[in-house]
Design a protein around this motif. Structure first.
Motif, PDB file in Angstrom:
ATOM      1  N   ALA A   9     -48.463  66.823 -29.021  1.00  0.00           N
ATOM      2  CA  ALA A   9     -48.634  65.878 -30.127  1.00  0.00           C
ATOM      3  C   ALA A   9     -50.053  65.323 -30.183  1.00  0.00           C
ATOM      4  CB  ALA A   9     -47.635  64.727 -30.006  1.00  0.00           C
ATOM      5  N   GLY A  10     -50.931  65.846 -29.342  1.00  0.00           N
ATOM      6  CA  GLY A  10     -52.324  65.394 -29.321  1.00  0.00           C
ATOM      7  C   GLY A  10     -53.141  66.027 -30.431  1.00  0.00           C
ATOM      8  N   TYR A  11     -54.397  65.634 -30.505  1.00  0.00           N
ATOM      9  CA  TYR A  11     -55.312  66.143 -31.527  1.00  0.00           C
ATOM     10  C   TYR A  11     -55.400  67.668 -31.480  1.00  0.00           C
ATOM     11  CZ  TYR A  11     -60.046  67.278 -33.310  1.00  0.00           C
ATOM     12  OH  TYR A  11     -61.126  67.849 -33.929  1.00  0.00           O
ATOM     13  N   ILE A  12     -55.716  68.220 -30.316  1.00  0.00           N
ATOM     14  CA  ILE A  12     -55.814  69.673 -30.187  1.00  0.00           C
ATOM     15  C   ILE A  12     -54.416  70.285 -30.115  1.00  0.00           C
ATOM     16  CG2 ILE A  12     -56.621  71.570 -28.729  1.00  0.00           C
ATOM     17  CD1 ILE A  12     -58.965  69.783 -27.891  1.00  0.00           C
ATOM     18  N   GLY A  13     -53.525  69.665 -29.349  1.00  0.00           N
ATOM     19  CA  GLY A  13     -52.199  70.229 -29.150  1.00  0.00           C
ATOM     20  C   GLY A  13     -51.427  70.439 -30.436  1.00  0.00           C
ATOM     21  N   ALA A  14     -51.504  69.490 -31.351  1.00  0.00           N
ATOM     22  CA  ALA A  14     -50.779  69.636 -32.617  1.00  0.00           C
ATOM     23  C   ALA A  14     -51.343  70.787 -33.447  1.00  0.00           C
ATOM     24  CB  ALA A  14     -50.834  68.334 -33.408  1.00  0.00           C
ATOM     25  N   HIS A  15     -52.654  70.979 -33.404  1.00  0.00           N
ATOM     26  CA  HIS A  15     -53.250  72.124 -34.099  1.00  0.00           C
ATOM     27  C   HIS A  15     -52.754  73.436 -33.487  1.00  0.00           C
ATOM     28  CE1 HIS A  15     -56.177  69.250 -35.853  1.00  0.00           C
ATOM     29  NE2 HIS A  15     -56.312  70.164 -36.790  1.00  0.00           N
ATOM     30  N   VAL A  16     -52.703  73.482 -32.155  1.00  0.00           N
ATOM     31  CA  VAL A  16     -52.225  74.691 -31.481  1.00  0.00           C
ATOM     32  C   VAL A  16     -50.766  74.943 -31.826  1.00  0.00           C
ATOM     33  CG1 VAL A  16     -51.765  75.751 -29.233  1.00  0.00           C
ATOM     34  CG2 VAL A  16     -53.898  74.483 -29.604  1.00  0.00           C
ATOM     35  N   ALA A  17     -49.951  73.899 -31.779  1.00  0.00           N
ATOM     36  CA  ALA A  17     -48.524  74.041 -32.078  1.00  0.00           C
ATOM     37  C   ALA A  17     -48.315  74.566 -33.489  1.00  0.00           C
ATOM     38  CB  ALA A  17     -47.820  72.699 -31.886  1.00  0.00           C
ATOM     39  N   ARG A  18     -49.038  74.021 -34.442  1.00  0.00           N
ATOM     40  CA  ARG A  18     -48.884  74.458 -35.825  1.00  0.00           C
ATOM     41  C   ARG A  18     -49.393  75.885 -36.027  1.00  0.00           C
ATOM     42  NH1 ARG A  18     -48.400  70.607 -40.150  1.00  0.00           N
ATOM     43  NH2 ARG A  18     -47.760  68.560 -39.392  1.00  0.00           N
ATOM     44  N   ALA A  19     -50.506  76.228 -35.371  1.00  0.00           N
ATOM     45  CA  ALA A  19     -51.036  77.588 -35.509  1.00  0.00           C
ATOM     46  C   ALA A  19     -50.054  78.613 -34.947  1.00  0.00           C
ATOM     47  CB  ALA A  19     -52.385  77.703 -34.802  1.00  0.00           C
ATOM     48  N   MET A  20     -49.459  78.296 -33.814  1.00  0.00           N
ATOM     49  CA  MET A  20     -48.542  79.239 -33.190  1.00  0.00           C
ATOM     50  C   MET A  20     -47.240  79.346 -33.982  1.00  0.00           C
ATOM     51  SD  MET A  20     -49.276  78.634 -29.110  1.00  0.00           S
ATOM     52  CE  MET A  20     -48.306  80.069 -28.633  1.00  0.00           C
ATOM     53  N   THR A  21     -46.724  78.217 -34.437  1.00  0.00           N
ATOM     54  CA  THR A  21     -45.516  78.248 -35.256  1.00  0.00           C
ATOM     55  C   THR A  21     -45.757  78.995 -36.560  1.00  0.00           C
ATOM     56  OG1 THR A  21     -44.770  76.147 -34.315  1.00  0.00           O
ATOM     57  CG2 THR A  21     -43.780  76.822 -36.394  1.00  0.00           C
ATOM     58  N   GLY A  22     -46.920  78.735 -37.165  1.00  0.00           N
ATOM     59  CA  GLY A  22     -47.255  79.413 -38.407  1.00  0.00           C
ATOM     60  C   GLY A  22     -47.366  80.914 -38.262  1.00  0.00           C
ATOM     61  N   ALA A  23     -47.655  81.376 -37.037  1.00  0.00           N
ATOM     62  CA  ALA A  23     -47.772  82.810 -36.770  1.00  0.00           C
ATOM     63  C   ALA A  23     -46.450  83.415 -36.298  1.00  0.00           C
ATOM     64  CB  ALA A  23     -48.856  83.052 -35.730  1.00  0.00           C
ATOM     65  N   GLY A  24     -45.387  82.601 -36.325  1.00  0.00           N
ATOM     66  CA  GLY A  24     -44.074  83.122 -35.978  1.00  0.00           C
ATOM     67  C   GLY A  24     -43.647  82.914 -34.548  1.00  0.00           C
ATOM     68  N   GLU A  25     -44.442  82.194 -33.752  1.00  0.00           N
ATOM     69  CA  GLU A  25     -44.068  81.935 -32.359  1.00  0.00           C
ATOM     70  C   GLU A  25     -43.105  80.741 -32.280  1.00  0.00           C
ATOM     71  OE1 GLU A  25     -44.958  83.842 -29.933  1.00  0.00           O
ATOM     72  OE2 GLU A  25     -46.563  85.005 -30.878  1.00  0.00           O
ATOM     73  N   ARG A  26     -42.193  80.781 -31.324  1.00  0.00           N
ATOM     74  CA  ARG A  26     -41.305  79.650 -31.074  1.00  0.00           C
ATOM     75  C   ARG A  26     -41.996  78.696 -30.124  1.00  0.00           C
ATOM     76  NH1 ARG A  26     -35.584  81.688 -29.146  1.00  0.00           N
ATOM     77  NH2 ARG A  26     -35.287  79.417 -29.131  1.00  0.00           N
ATOM     78  N   VAL A  27     -41.962  77.401 -30.460  1.00  0.00           N
ATOM     79  CA  VAL A  27     -42.741  76.402 -29.727  1.00  0.00           C
ATOM     80  C   VAL A  27     -41.886  75.179 -29.441  1.00  0.00           C
ATOM     81  CG1 VAL A  27     -44.616  74.727 -30.032  1.00  0.00           C
ATOM     82  CG2 VAL A  27     -45.002  77.129 -30.592  1.00  0.00           C
ATOM     83  N   VAL A  28     -42.074  74.601 -28.266  1.00  0.00           N
ATOM     84  CA  VAL A  28     -41.537  73.290 -27.929  1.00  0.00           C
ATOM     85  C   VAL A  28     -42.683  72.480 -27.345  1.00  0.00           C
ATOM     86  CG1 VAL A  28     -40.750  74.103 -25.672  1.00  0.00           C
ATOM     87  CG2 VAL A  28     -39.792  72.005 -26.625  1.00  0.00           C
ATOM     88  N   ALA A  29     -42.749  71.184 -27.687  1.00  0.00           N
ATOM     89  CA  ALA A  29     -43.865  70.344 -27.255  1.00  0.00           C
ATOM     90  C   ALA A  29     -43.403  69.302 -26.245  1.00  0.00           C
ATOM     91  CB  ALA A  29     -44.498  69.645 -28.458  1.00  0.00           C
ATOM     92  N   LEU A  30     -44.249  69.050 -25.252  1.00  0.00           N
ATOM     93  CA  LEU A  30     -44.043  67.987 -24.280  1.00  0.00           C
ATOM     94  C   LEU A  30     -45.261  67.076 -24.328  1.00  0.00           C
ATOM     95  CD1 LEU A  30     -42.549  66.711 -21.792  1.00  0.00           C
ATOM     96  CD2 LEU A  30     -43.879  68.286 -20.358  1.00  0.00           C
ATOM     97  N   ASP A  31     -45.051  65.766 -24.489  1.00  0.00           N
ATOM     98  CA  ASP A  31     -46.174  64.838 -24.606  1.00  0.00           C
ATOM     99  C   ASP A  31     -45.726  63.457 -24.158  1.00  0.00           C
ATOM    100  OD1 ASP A  31     -48.314  63.100 -25.785  1.00  0.00           O
ATOM    101  OD2 ASP A  31     -48.937  64.965 -26.738  1.00  0.00           O
ATOM    102  N   ASP A  32     -46.574  62.775 -23.372  1.00  0.00           N
ATOM    103  CA  ASP A  32     -46.217  61.416 -22.951  1.00  0.00           C
ATOM    104  C   ASP A  32     -46.583  60.370 -24.000  1.00  0.00           C
ATOM    105  OD1 ASP A  32     -48.960  61.089 -22.729  1.00  0.00           O
ATOM    106  OD2 ASP A  32     -48.962  60.760 -20.555  1.00  0.00           O
ATOM    107  N   LEU A  33     -47.214  60.808 -25.082  1.00  0.00           N
ATOM    108  CA  LEU A  33     -47.582  59.962 -26.226  1.00  0.00           C
ATOM    109  C   LEU A  33     -48.569  58.863 -25.862  1.00  0.00           C
ATOM    110  CD1 LEU A  33     -44.188  59.698 -28.178  1.00  0.00           C
ATOM    111  CD2 LEU A  33     -46.013  61.413 -28.359  1.00  0.00           C
ATOM    112  N   SER A  34     -49.310  59.043 -24.758  1.00  0.00           N
ATOM    113  CA  SER A  34     -50.361  58.082 -24.426  1.00  0.00           C
ATOM    114  C   SER A  34     -51.476  58.138 -25.469  1.00  0.00           C
ATOM    115  CB  SER A  34     -50.918  58.344 -23.030  1.00  0.00           C
ATOM    116  OG  SER A  34     -51.412  59.668 -22.929  1.00  0.00           O
ATOM    117  N   THR A  35     -51.742  59.305 -25.993  1.00  0.00           N
ATOM    118  CA  THR A  35     -52.684  59.460 -27.109  1.00  0.00           C
ATOM    119  C   THR A  35     -52.085  60.313 -28.221  1.00  0.00           C
ATOM    120  OG1 THR A  35     -53.744  61.388 -26.082  1.00  0.00           O
ATOM    121  CG2 THR A  35     -54.720  59.234 -25.634  1.00  0.00           C
ATOM    122  N   GLY A  36     -50.966  60.960 -27.964  1.00  0.00           N
ATOM    123  CA  GLY A  36     -50.337  61.823 -28.955  1.00  0.00           C
ATOM    124  C   GLY A  36     -49.671  61.037 -30.074  1.00  0.00           C
ATOM    125  N   VAL A  37     -49.510  61.699 -31.219  1.00  0.00           N
ATOM    126  CA  VAL A  37     -48.908  61.095 -32.406  1.00  0.00           C
ATOM    127  C   VAL A  37     -47.773  62.007 -32.878  1.00  0.00           C
ATOM    128  CG1 VAL A  37     -49.307  60.291 -34.773  1.00  0.00           C
ATOM    129  CG2 VAL A  37     -51.134  60.091 -33.055  1.00  0.00           C
TER     130      VAL A  37
END
Length: 323
Positions: A9-37
Motif C-alpha cells: 500500500a506504499g508509494y512504490i508498492g501500490a504502483h507495483v501491485a497495480r502493474a502486476m495485476t494489470g498484467a494478469g498476475e495474482r497479487v496479495v498485499a501486506l502492509d503495516d500502514l505506517s506510511t501505506g495508504v
C-alpha cells in the motif's frame, strides 16, 4: 502464481501491485500502514495489515493465499532517520527481511524479488555505476539494503529460491494522482513544498565538478520502476538460469539539481530562482546508473522522461496538498 507484495500500500508498492495485476498476475498485499495508504489499492487486491516481523502472520499469509512468489518492498527508507535510529533500521529492514525469508523458505517459495537501492554503492567516483561497481554504503540505510542483498542471495542459494535484487536510483512521479508520494523527503516534493509555502527552492552546493556545479542524479519514473518489478517477476517465473540476479533500475541519464528545478519551475509556473546553501555531508557529485544489464536480463528499459515525472508528481501534490 500468486505474488505477495510487502509494503503493497506504499508509494512504490501500490504502483507495483497495480502493474502486476494489470498484467494478469495474482497479487496479495501486506502492509503495516505506517506510511501505506489502503485507498491506493483497488478492491480486487487483498490487503493484510501487519508487519513482516510477525512470523506467525507471514506464515498465515503464505498458507491462506497460496503464495508462490514474493516482491519485498516493505522497509524504512529515510537516510537521515537511519543515521539517528540505526538499530531501528537494522531491526526492521534486516530483521523483518530475515523473518520473511524464513517463512518463505519453510513454505517452499521459489521466487523472491528484493527492493534494494543505489545507496548500497555509497559515493563511487565513476561516470556510470554498474552492478559491478564496489559497494561502500555511507549510512545505515544503505548498509541495511546491502545486508539485505547478502541475506536474500544466501537464502536463495541454500533453499533453491531464484532471486533478483533491484537497485533503485531516484524515484519520482506517479501513474495517477491518487498514487503519488505523500511524503516530503525527496527532491521533487521538497521543491513543491518550498514553492507552496512561497519560498525559493534550495540547492545544497553549486561548486561540484559537474557541468553546472550542482549534483547530477539518475531519476526513474515510478511507473517504469513498477514495470521493472513485473519484468523481474516474470524473469523468475520463466526459470532457467535465473539464479541470483542484481540489476540497476535507472534511466542511465544524468540530470543536475539545477536542471531539475528548472523543469519544476516550468511545470508549476513558479520559476523563481533557487537559493544556494552549503553542501550537505555525503552528497556525491554524480550518481548515474548503467542500465545495460536491465535491458539484457530483464528486457526492460525506462520509457518516461523527467518532465513526465514532474508533471505527474505535481498533479499528485495538488491533490494531496493543494497550492
Amino acid at each position: 502464481m500468486t505474488w505477495l507484495i510487502t509494503g503493497g500500500a506504499g508509494y512504490i508498492g501500490a504502483h507495483v501491485a497495480r502493474a502486476m495485476t494489470g498484467a494478469g498476475e495474482r497479487v496479495v498485499a501486506l502492509d503495516d500502514l505506517s506510511t501505506g495508504v489502503p485507498e491506493r489499492l483497488p478492491d480486487e487486491i487483498p490487503l493484510i495489515t501487519g508487519s513482516t516481523m510477525d512470523a506467525d502472520l507471514v506464515k498465515q499469509v503464505f498458507a491462506e493465499h497460496g503464495v508462490t512468489g514474493v516482491v519485498h518492498l516493505a522497509a524504512r527508507k529515510q537516510v537521515a532517520e537511519s543515521v539517528a535510529q540505526p538499530t531501528r533500521y537494522y531491526r526492521e529492514n534486516v530483521g523483518g527481511l530475515a523473518t520473511l525469508l524464513e517463512g518463505a523458505c519453510e513454505a517452499g517459495i521459489e521466487r523472491f524479488v528484493f527492493s534494494s537501492s543505489a545507496a548500497v554503492y555509497g559515493n563511487p567516483d565513476v561516470d556510470l555505476i554498474t552492478e559491478d561497481t564496489p559497494c561502500a554504503p555511507v549510512n545505515p540505510y544503505g548498509e541495511t539494503k546491502l545486508a539485505g542483498e547478502w541475506l536474500v542471495r544466501a537464502a536463495g542459494q541454500a533453499h533453491g529460491m531464484a532471486t533478483v535484487c533491484l537497485r533503485y536510483f531516484n524515484v519520482a512521479g506517479a501513474a495517477a494522482p491518487l498514487l503519488s508520494d505523500t511524503g516530503v523527503f525527496n527532491i521533487v516534493p521538497m521543491v513543491f513544498d518550498r514553492l507552496t509555502r512561497n519560498e525559493a527552492p534550495r540547492i545544497f552546493g553549486d561548486d561540484y565538478p559537474t557541468p553546472d556545479g550542482t549534483c547530477v542524479r539518475d531519476y526513474i519514473h515510478v511507473a517504469d520502476l513498477a514495470e521493472a518489478h513485473l519484468a523481474a517477476a516474470r524473469r523468475l517465473t520463466r526459470g532457467g538460469a535465473a539464479g541470483d540476479l542484481t540489476v540497476n533500475i535507472g534511466r542511465g541519464e544524468g540530470v543536475s539539481v539545477r536542471e531539475l528545478i528548472t523543469v519544476i519551475g516550468e511545470v508549476t509556473g513558479d520559476g523563481r530562482a533557487p537559493v544556494v546553501e552549503e553542501r550537505r555531508s555525503g552528497d556525491a557529485p554524480r550518481a548515474v546508473a548503467s542500465a545495460a544489464r536491465a535491458a539484457e536480463v530483464l528486457g526492460w528499459r525506462a520509457r518516461r522522461g523527467v518532465r513526465e515525472m514532474v508533471e505527474s508528481a505535481w498533479q499528485g501534490w495538488q491533490l494531496h496538498h493543494g497550492k
